[in-house]
Design a protein around this motif. Structure first.
Motif, short mmCIF file in Angstrom:
data_model
loop_
_atom_site.label_atom_id
_atom_site.label_comp_id
_atom_site.label_asym_id
_atom_site.label_seq_id
_atom_site.Cartn_x
_atom_site.Cartn_y
_atom_site.Cartn_z
N ARG A 21 0.86 -1.18 0.00
CA ARG A 21 0.00 0.00 0.00
C ARG A 21 0.89 1.23 0.00
NH1 ARG A 21 -5.28 0.47 1.13
NH2 ARG A 21 -5.34 -1.64 1.92
N LEU A 22 0.77 2.05 -1.05
CA LEU A 22 1.49 3.31 -1.15
C LEU A 22 0.48 4.44 -1.01
CD1 LEU A 22 3.94 2.68 -4.15
CD2 LEU A 22 4.58 3.01 -1.76
N HIS A 23 0.49 5.07 0.13
CA HIS A 23 -0.41 6.19 0.41
C HIS A 23 -1.87 5.85 0.12
CE1 HIS A 23 3.13 8.50 1.16
NE2 HIS A 23 3.59 8.23 -0.03
N GLY A 24 -2.28 4.67 0.59
CA GLY A 24 -3.67 4.27 0.46
C GLY A 24 -4.00 3.49 -0.79
N ASN A 51 7.92 -3.08 3.31
CA ASN A 51 6.89 -2.14 2.84
C ASN A 51 7.23 -0.71 3.22
OD1 ASN A 51 5.57 -4.33 1.79
ND2 ASN A 51 3.75 -4.13 3.05
N GLN A 52 7.71 -0.51 4.44
CA GLN A 52 8.12 0.84 4.86
C GLN A 52 9.27 1.35 4.02
OE1 GLN A 52 8.79 -0.22 8.98
NE2 GLN A 52 7.05 1.02 9.65
N THR A 55 8.02 2.29 0.52
CA THR A 55 7.29 3.56 0.58
C THR A 55 8.26 4.73 0.71
OG1 THR A 55 5.35 2.51 1.54
CG2 THR A 55 5.54 4.88 1.85
N LYS A 56 9.27 4.58 1.55
CA LYS A 56 10.27 5.64 1.73
C LYS A 56 11.03 5.89 0.43
CE LYS A 56 13.97 7.04 4.86
NZ LYS A 56 13.42 8.36 5.09
N TYR A 58 10.00 5.26 -2.61
CA TYR A 58 9.04 5.86 -3.54
C TYR A 58 8.91 7.35 -3.28
CZ TYR A 58 4.69 6.76 -6.02
OH TYR A 58 3.73 7.27 -6.85
N ASP A 59 8.68 7.71 -2.01
CA ASP A 59 8.50 9.12 -1.65
C ASP A 59 9.74 9.95 -1.97
OD1 ASP A 59 5.96 8.52 -0.75
OD2 ASP A 59 6.50 8.54 1.38
N GLU A 63 10.09 12.95 -4.71
CA GLU A 63 10.57 14.27 -4.29
C GLU A 63 11.79 14.70 -5.09
OE1 GLU A 63 12.65 16.27 -0.37
OE2 GLU A 63 11.14 14.71 -0.04
#
Length: 124
Positions: A21-24, A51-52, A55-56, A58-59, A63
Motif C-alpha cells: 500500500r502506497l499512500h492508500g 513495505n516501509q 514507501t520511503k 518511492y516518496d 521528491e
C-alpha cells in the motif's frame, strides 16, 4: 565463466509478487527473490519493514525526480547499487550499521549527515 552464473540456486531468480500500500493505493510489485532478499536486508539495517522501505524509496524518488517511469526497475537498481557499494567499501558490510544518514559525496566517499567520514566512525 557461465558456470558461476548457471549454478545459482533457481529459487534466487524465481519471481514473487507482493502487494503493498502506497499512500492508500494498493499496488503489486513483482521481483526476483534475490532482490526481495536484498530489500529485506536494507530494511532491516534501518529498522524498517520492506513495505516501509519501499514507501520511503518511492516518496524520496518522487521528491527528487518528480515522476517515476519504472519503479520496479528502480528497486532492482537500488539492490544492485547497495551490493556494489558494499563490495567497493563505500558502505559498511556490517549489517548492524544503519544506512540512514549515509551520503555519498562526489567521488563516492561515504559521509554521515554531519560530514564526518563514515569509515572513521566504523573503526573508532
Amino acid at each position: 565463466m557461465c558456470e558461476i552464473f548457471v549454478k545459482a540456486d533457481p529459487h534466487l531468480y524465481e519471481c514473487r509478487a507482493r502487494s503493498i500500500r502506497l499512500h492508500g493505493a494498493v499496488t503489486s510489485i513483482r521481483l526476483e527473490n534475490l532482490f526481495w532478499h536484498a530489500l529485506e536486508e536494507i530494511a532491516t539495517r534501518d529498522g524498517m519493514s520492506v513495505n516501509q522501505l519501499i514507501t520511503k524509496l518511492y516518496d524520496e524518488l518522487v521528491e527528487y525526480r518528480g515522476e517515476i517511469d519504472n519503479f520496479t526497475s528502480f528497486l532492482r537498481v537500488c539492490c544492485l547499487r547497495y551490493l556494489s557499494l558494499m563490495v567497493d567499501g563505500a558502505i559498511s558490510t556490517d549489517k548492524r550499521i544503519p544506512l540512514a544518514g549515509t551520503k555519498l559525496m562526489t567521488g563516492g566517499a561515504p559521509t554521515m549527515n554531519n560530514g564526518t567520514n563514515m569509515m572513521l566512525i566504523q573503526y573508532r
